[in-house]
Design a protein around this motif. Structure first.
Motif, PDB file in Angstrom:
ATOM      1  N   VAL A 100       0.443  -0.803  -0.086  1.00 39.47           N
ATOM      2  CA  VAL A 100      -0.140   0.444  -0.014  1.00 39.47           C
ATOM      3  C   VAL A 100       1.239   1.316   0.053  1.00 39.47           C
ATOM      4  CG1 VAL A 100      -1.742   1.220   1.224  1.00 39.47           C
ATOM      5  CG2 VAL A 100      -1.256  -1.618   1.437  1.00 39.47           C
ATOM      6  N   GLN A 102       0.030   4.266  -0.682  1.00 39.55           N
ATOM      7  CA  GLN A 102      -1.476   5.092  -0.122  1.00 39.55           C
ATOM      8  C   GLN A 102      -0.168   6.193   1.201  1.00 39.55           C
ATOM      9  OE1 GLN A 102      -2.428   3.486  -2.144  1.00 39.55           O
ATOM     10  NE2 GLN A 102      -3.054   4.623  -3.654  1.00 39.55           N
ATOM     11  N   TRP A 158     -10.724  -2.820 -10.868  1.00 28.68           N
ATOM     12  CA  TRP A 158     -10.971  -4.004  -9.217  1.00 28.68           C
ATOM     13  C   TRP A 158     -11.455  -3.255  -8.222  1.00 28.68           C
ATOM     14  CZ3 TRP A 158     -12.292  -8.718  -9.182  1.00 28.68           C
ATOM     15  CH2 TRP A 158     -11.686  -9.240  -8.225  1.00 28.68           C
ATOM     16  N   PHE A 159     -10.026  -2.832  -8.062  1.00 26.71           N
ATOM     17  CA  PHE A 159      -9.954  -1.351  -6.322  1.00 26.71           C
ATOM     18  C   PHE A 159     -11.559  -0.315  -6.474  1.00 26.71           C
ATOM     19  CE2 PHE A 159      -9.062   2.935  -4.766  1.00 26.71           C
ATOM     20  CZ  PHE A 159      -8.922   2.516  -3.626  1.00 26.71           C
ATOM     21  N   ILE A 264     -13.302   6.295  -8.720  1.00 29.85           N
ATOM     22  CA  ILE A 264     -12.141   6.518  -8.886  1.00 29.85           C
ATOM     23  C   ILE A 264     -11.658   7.160 -10.490  1.00 29.85           C
ATOM     24  CG2 ILE A 264     -11.844   4.230  -7.632  1.00 29.85           C
ATOM     25  CD1 ILE A 264     -12.768   2.869 -10.940  1.00 29.85           C
ATOM     26  N   GLY A 289     -10.204   7.756  -3.742  1.00 33.82           N
ATOM     27  CA  GLY A 289      -9.059   7.127  -3.733  1.00 33.82           C
ATOM     28  C   GLY A 289      -8.978   6.370  -5.119  1.00 33.82           C
ATOM     29  N   THR A 290      -7.020   6.470  -4.759  1.00 30.09           N
ATOM     30  CA  THR A 290      -6.107   5.598  -6.333  1.00 30.09           C
ATOM     31  C   THR A 290      -5.876   4.054  -5.674  1.00 30.09           C
ATOM     32  OG1 THR A 290      -4.466   6.768  -5.431  1.00 30.09           O
ATOM     33  CG2 THR A 290      -6.009   8.151  -7.077  1.00 30.09           C
ATOM     34  N   CYS A 291      -5.947   3.377  -6.080  1.00 31.60           N
ATOM     35  CA  CYS A 291      -5.815   2.270  -5.995  1.00 31.60           C
ATOM     36  C   CYS A 291      -4.004   2.200  -5.456  1.00 31.60           C
ATOM     37  CB  CYS A 291      -5.924   0.812  -6.719  1.00 31.60           C
ATOM     38  SG  CYS A 291      -4.993   1.169  -8.087  1.00 31.60           S
ATOM     39  N   SER A 292      -3.621   1.127  -4.439  1.00 35.14           N
ATOM     40  CA  SER A 292      -2.065   0.689  -4.748  1.00 35.14           C
ATOM     41  C   SER A 292      -2.346  -0.273  -5.157  1.00 35.14           C
ATOM     42  CB  SER A 292      -1.470   0.670  -3.416  1.00 35.14           C
ATOM     43  OG  SER A 292      -0.524   0.595  -3.508  1.00 35.14           O
ATOM     44  N   GLU A 295      -1.090  -4.137  -4.015  1.00 34.51           N
ATOM     45  CA  GLU A 295      -1.870  -4.268  -3.369  1.00 34.51           C
ATOM     46  C   GLU A 295      -3.417  -4.914  -3.466  1.00 34.51           C
ATOM     47  OE1 GLU A 295      -4.798  -2.921   0.160  1.00 34.51           O
ATOM     48  OE2 GLU A 295      -4.165  -1.667  -1.325  1.00 34.51           O
TER      49      GLU A 295
ATOM     50  N   PRO D 257      -4.462   9.129   5.801  1.00 39.08           N
ATOM     51  CA  PRO D 257      -4.434   8.491   3.846  1.00 39.08           C
ATOM     52  C   PRO D 257      -5.175   7.439   4.464  1.00 39.08           C
ATOM     53  CG  PRO D 257      -2.273   9.478   4.051  1.00 39.08           C
ATOM     54  CD  PRO D 257      -2.942   9.793   5.420  1.00 39.08           C
ATOM     55  N   ARG D 258      -5.866   6.750   3.840  1.00 39.56           N
ATOM     56  CA  ARG D 258      -6.895   5.722   3.973  1.00 39.56           C
ATOM     57  C   ARG D 258      -7.351   5.437   5.270  1.00 39.56           C
ATOM     58  NH1 ARG D 258      -5.913   1.021  -0.175  1.00 39.56           N
ATOM     59  NH2 ARG D 258      -5.262   1.703  -1.782  1.00 39.56           N
ATOM     60  N   ALA D 279      -9.440  14.367  -0.917  1.00 36.51           N
ATOM     61  CA  ALA D 279      -9.515  12.795  -0.387  1.00 36.51           C
ATOM     62  C   ALA D 279      -9.419  11.748  -1.679  1.00 36.51           C
ATOM     63  CB  ALA D 279     -11.402  13.289  -0.352  1.00 36.51           C
ATOM     64  N   PHE D 280      -9.032  12.034  -3.361  1.00 42.00           N
ATOM     65  CA  PHE D 280      -8.722  11.900  -4.157  1.00 42.00           C
ATOM     66  C   PHE D 280      -7.350  10.710  -3.788  1.00 42.00           C
ATOM     67  CE2 PHE D 280      -7.670  10.720  -8.167  1.00 42.00           C
ATOM     68  CZ  PHE D 280      -8.594   9.273  -8.478  1.00 42.00           C
ATOM     69  N   GLY D 283      -7.398   8.949  -0.463  1.00 48.70           N
ATOM     70  CA  GLY D 283      -8.118   7.549  -0.519  1.00 48.70           C
ATOM     71  C   GLY D 283      -8.763   7.718   0.900  1.00 48.70           C
ATOM     72  N   LEU D 284     -10.005   8.236   0.935  1.00 47.50           N
ATOM     73  CA  LEU D 284     -10.156   8.669   2.249  1.00 47.50           C
ATOM     74  C   LEU D 284     -12.145   7.762   2.035  1.00 47.50           C
ATOM     75  CD1 LEU D 284     -10.015  11.796   3.580  1.00 47.50           C
ATOM     76  CD2 LEU D 284      -8.115  10.467   3.832  1.00 47.50           C
TER      77      LEU D 284
END
Lengths: 346, 346, 346, 346
Positions: A100, A102, A158-159, A264, A289-292, A295, D257-258, D279-280, D283-284
């Motif tokens: 991850v 982020q 997918w995220f 997304i 949010g954006t994916c990692s 993960e 984050p997250r 937030a983007f 990743g909240l």
């Protein structure tokens, strides 16, 4: 080497630039065998990028072959076929080691191709920092096309579905049917959705969603149709894959009380007029949010290898890297069924 | 009325018995339009039942029409088409109201057709206690055949896959391919399994599992094949749908470290030689139990209605209730592709 | 150097042995500043160990200071204060990088001090393989005593409570009140248990559990008391911290339908007569296994630093390493309130 | 009977009004033994209520005794001591039977005391619709004071912490230290928080939070302190218990984050300028909503009974119902340590 460089709004050029070189003994150099254009690259293309830099190489989706590794690289060797996740982490902290970025404890998360700080991968070669983490060997049974689609687009789709908490039996909507939205439709079905409403103004994209099993709707008809089908309640999960204020607002209208909205689409608006009073009465979860990418890979690799997810079918065009400027123009126009544009160096 | 009554090992007779009557004002009487035989009915048929009673009516899978309701019944009316979940709860306590009979605070959970205490539903009519909870209206878009399959078999299959913690991307095995096992294969795919190994000695049943997308294996070859495919690690999730000690043991050999074994086959062995030392090293979860049908319906109704689950395809035979004894014989023999045997009164 | 070496049942000697040396450039050598004796060390002490070897150094709980690092070690340096989790992983695969040794993709998980293969840490120094993963810097605000307790005992207790799915509002029992059982009581309260029944035959240990807020019971009275308090239903979660068949069986009697039994006591019985029929009716989850220490640390570090968990209070004795044989004798006898025995080299 | 009636901004009067009578045979009449004032009652008191009605009885927190039940009421009888959750459901649909009013399939969820449609409970008696669901017998071991606190305030606080996904080991902030905020602090600790930052401008309220173990901060210093303590990362979970735009914005600045922001303060602003871009990147998860009291009770009853939660300590004043207008004035002023104001009829 040759690369696509950004020189201002709608001015991406195929030009020479210095070959990439390692900046640390944990870096690797990867010769790019294929790269692709992401919807978020259009923000830069439109002159609304993430930095003031000019002349940097763009792009963050690429696969290739390792041609040089630093002494501190322990898990890669020259000749390895690798995919390069769009964003890189420090590769040392517990969060990055778990995949991850982020929450990188060293705050080193960064995306390729947004500025001169980390050159992009729409190029003949690219430097990969902390390569043990940030270059992922392509496993047996996964093609390089599939791996390329997983460097960002499929992982994000997918995220997005995971963030929407799609459970077996769920009802789902996906707003925006670019490659990511279309793969979000497929992801939602793999997660057990009983129905997916796929919403986009373009008939060609709606047709692809229908092929994937979705009920395809024009944005103008979506809310009325969903309300009718759900007796006014709304849907369990809504995925916004556009990146606009109107579509986020639509997502919040489509979701049922106690449901989940997952955003997304890359957001450039600083603020959004969130319907706080309505959300309060309904009890909503709003996730942005954006994916990692790392993960998501443990679930995605077996699903792609077994054929349950087929991201490669959303590759619409293949061109030489030297035609990059034309590829950008075509992708922006959405003409000719443009979805994922793959560029091949050399 | 006419009913199938148990008189000893392999002695189920189509006979007259008293019409059912309400025993409380919360009861309803349901005229059975179709009922079916469950694998666990064979335990009784073999003389290894759950009570010493003789002469009681057997069966716990039925659908029909409400013909009488007590004054305290608030949510049903005469003429409603209903399905009857195999086990009944008190319908008053918080647990039953939430759909989970096993934790009934009044300890009133019971299954139809195991003894004279609660007569079975392989009959022309059946008394339904606490009918507001225990008779479920068949929703629009769900056929009576589908509803019949959900009174036990599909709900148990789905529960078995849930108990095995099948997640998107998981690798799964199902041991035993009767109707429940076959539907467990389908359930696992709906939950996102990337591969399901389906294990049974009968070629005809393996063929059906292959149609559902599984890799079908004979029990003798299963362990070696799974070890080869997983490089010795084993599978994420294993579902035992037989009810035998050897198959439970096989399940514990097929699962990977930190994996989950879910036992849904009806167990009559009092004790099982659990491989404690091996489990300790691997870190396993072993889950055993029966489903509460009402708990599973919120996910199953939409999945059946949308066609993602098609339980009705496992109905292999339809006979008049008067042929019940022959149906038991055929089902026991596993001849003629016998899977779900549906019996129709009148 | 000096170390405690195993020479047969009840024969642990304080002796000289070769200094540890790196076997790979990813190894480190750690000078032990404190080590301790685990309940599972008594299995070896009783002559029921995990190998046929003699003369190896025992022990798997230690803290100390890095005195040598291989060239491939990237995240540690000489002088770092570190704790050594009881078991080591390969430190390269995705599972180990995420902190879970049991699912090491290279199958390299191993515990110190079980055989000559990986010498133990009841010694003046110890070799740490894959030291970037397997030697954990002690964070600010955590004392070396606390860190020592986290190398195995507290991590196992916490894992045991997690495996029992202790949720806010849960009712819990812990069977066996050695240091791990006592810390499982505390862990359950931190996770929100409303009541914890603490069960052990020794009054002194029950008294400590009462100090921690538990209702302390002798094993002979536990089942009757729990049944009375729960109106016959049983408890949500039961943690077995002994490692015996009778206590595992007791755990399965104390748990409610749909409840969870978590076994963390080290099991040496190969098989256990699992009450399959009873479990089937109730619907139970039975979870067995050892923890992976690094997986538990992200939650434990802040809880220990903030004082919500105080593992150091279960240190009952401090002796020089040279008194190791006496420490084993005392710990085995359970005399003098023996709980965690800490040994100090030099 | 006598009741508190709303006649306009800051004009709540103690007056006669018609005795409540059943409107359906599923209704009950409850004689109120104690009721209390909620922070959200101040919205009405300030003239910013939820309807245009005048003269209706206010209040939605009450306990009492059943004095009349309709023929269709099956689980209550005259003389039962009951608590009245603030909002009522239809009591027939699957969602309400499971305890979640917000997703009532009949759309009948409503709160007492917001309009003439459902009269409030700051009165001598109150009509309870669908009483089997909406009047909850007070269990043994729970006092009427505790039950009163659970009709809304404690349930909302607990829900707020659940919605914030407080896990064992988490770092938490609570913004706003009225009774709900203070109980959210306690709830977070019961769920395993290692630290809770409690933020409010009033020193007296901060002092109470410190007694509960929190680090109490003035809003002006909170962000800087949290950033320092977390090395700039922010907190895992933030609970907003005020109901204002500035405090929601502060919550979104405090979270890592997250992480998760949970808004439970009653919101009257229609829209909020949500920081979408920020937030983007981070990743909240942003969760907004009101609790369904029956859903929270299974965890709360045992925690209150065992003394882990002590909601009654936040009762600051007890007055006769006839002093209701003075109680409102005092509560609004926040003078004299006013927290939960309890009013007693008769």
């Amino acid at each position: 080497m040759k690369a696509l460089r950004y020189h201002g709004a709608r001015d991406v050029r195929y030009e020479s630039m210095d070959d990439p070189t390692p900046q640390s003994d944990r870096d690797a150099i990867v010769q790019v065998t294929a790269c692709s254009i992401c919807g978020s690259d259009l923000h830069i293309y439109h002159g609304h990028g993430f930095s003031e830099d000019l002349g940097f190489c763009v792009g963050h989706e690429a696969v290739g072959e390792v041609v040089e590794v630093g002494r501190g690289v322990q898990r890669l060797k020259v000749g390895d076929k690798v995919m390069l996740p769009a964003a890189v982490g420090c590769g040392r902290c517990r969060s990055c080691l778990s995949g991850v970025i982020q929450t990188c404890e060293n705050g080193q998360g960064a995306c390729y191709g947004l500025s001169a700080r980390l050159q992009g991968s729409q190029a003949e070669a690219v430097r990969v920092p902390a390569a043990d983490m940030n270059a992922v060997p392509v496993p047996d049974g996964v093609s390089m096309d599939q791996a390329l689609m997983m460097t960002d687009a499929l992982a994000t789709a997918w995220f997005g579905a995971r963030n929407a908490e799609v459970r077996p039996g769920a009802s789902v909507a996906v707003i925006g049917l670019g490659p990511i939205g279309l793969m979000a439709v497929e992801s939602a079905y793999v997660m057990g959705a009983h129905v997916v409403y796929a919403i986009d103004p373009l008939p060609a994209r709606r047709a692809l969603a229908e092929e994937a099993g979705a009920i395809a709707l024009h944005p103008d008809e979506a809310l009325a149709r969903v309300r009718e089908d759900t007796k006014g309640r709304g849907l369990d999960c809504v995925i916004e894959a556009v990146g606009g204020e109107a579509t986020v607002d639509a997502a919040l209208r489509l979701v049922r009380p106690r449901g989940v909205v997952s955003v997304i689409g890359v957001q450039q608006a600083k603020r959004f007029a969130f319907p706080l009073e309505r959300a309060f009465g309904a009890g909503l979860t709003f996730r942005v949010g954006t994916c990692s990418v790392p993960e998501e890979l443990p679930a995605l690799f077996p699903l792609v290898r077994s054929g349950r997810l087929r991201p490669e079918k959303y590759i619409s065009h293949r061109l030489p890297l030297s035609d990059g400027p034309e590829a950008y123009r075509l992708f922006e126009s959405r003409e000719a069924g443009a979805l994922k544009m793959v560029l091949t160096p050399g």
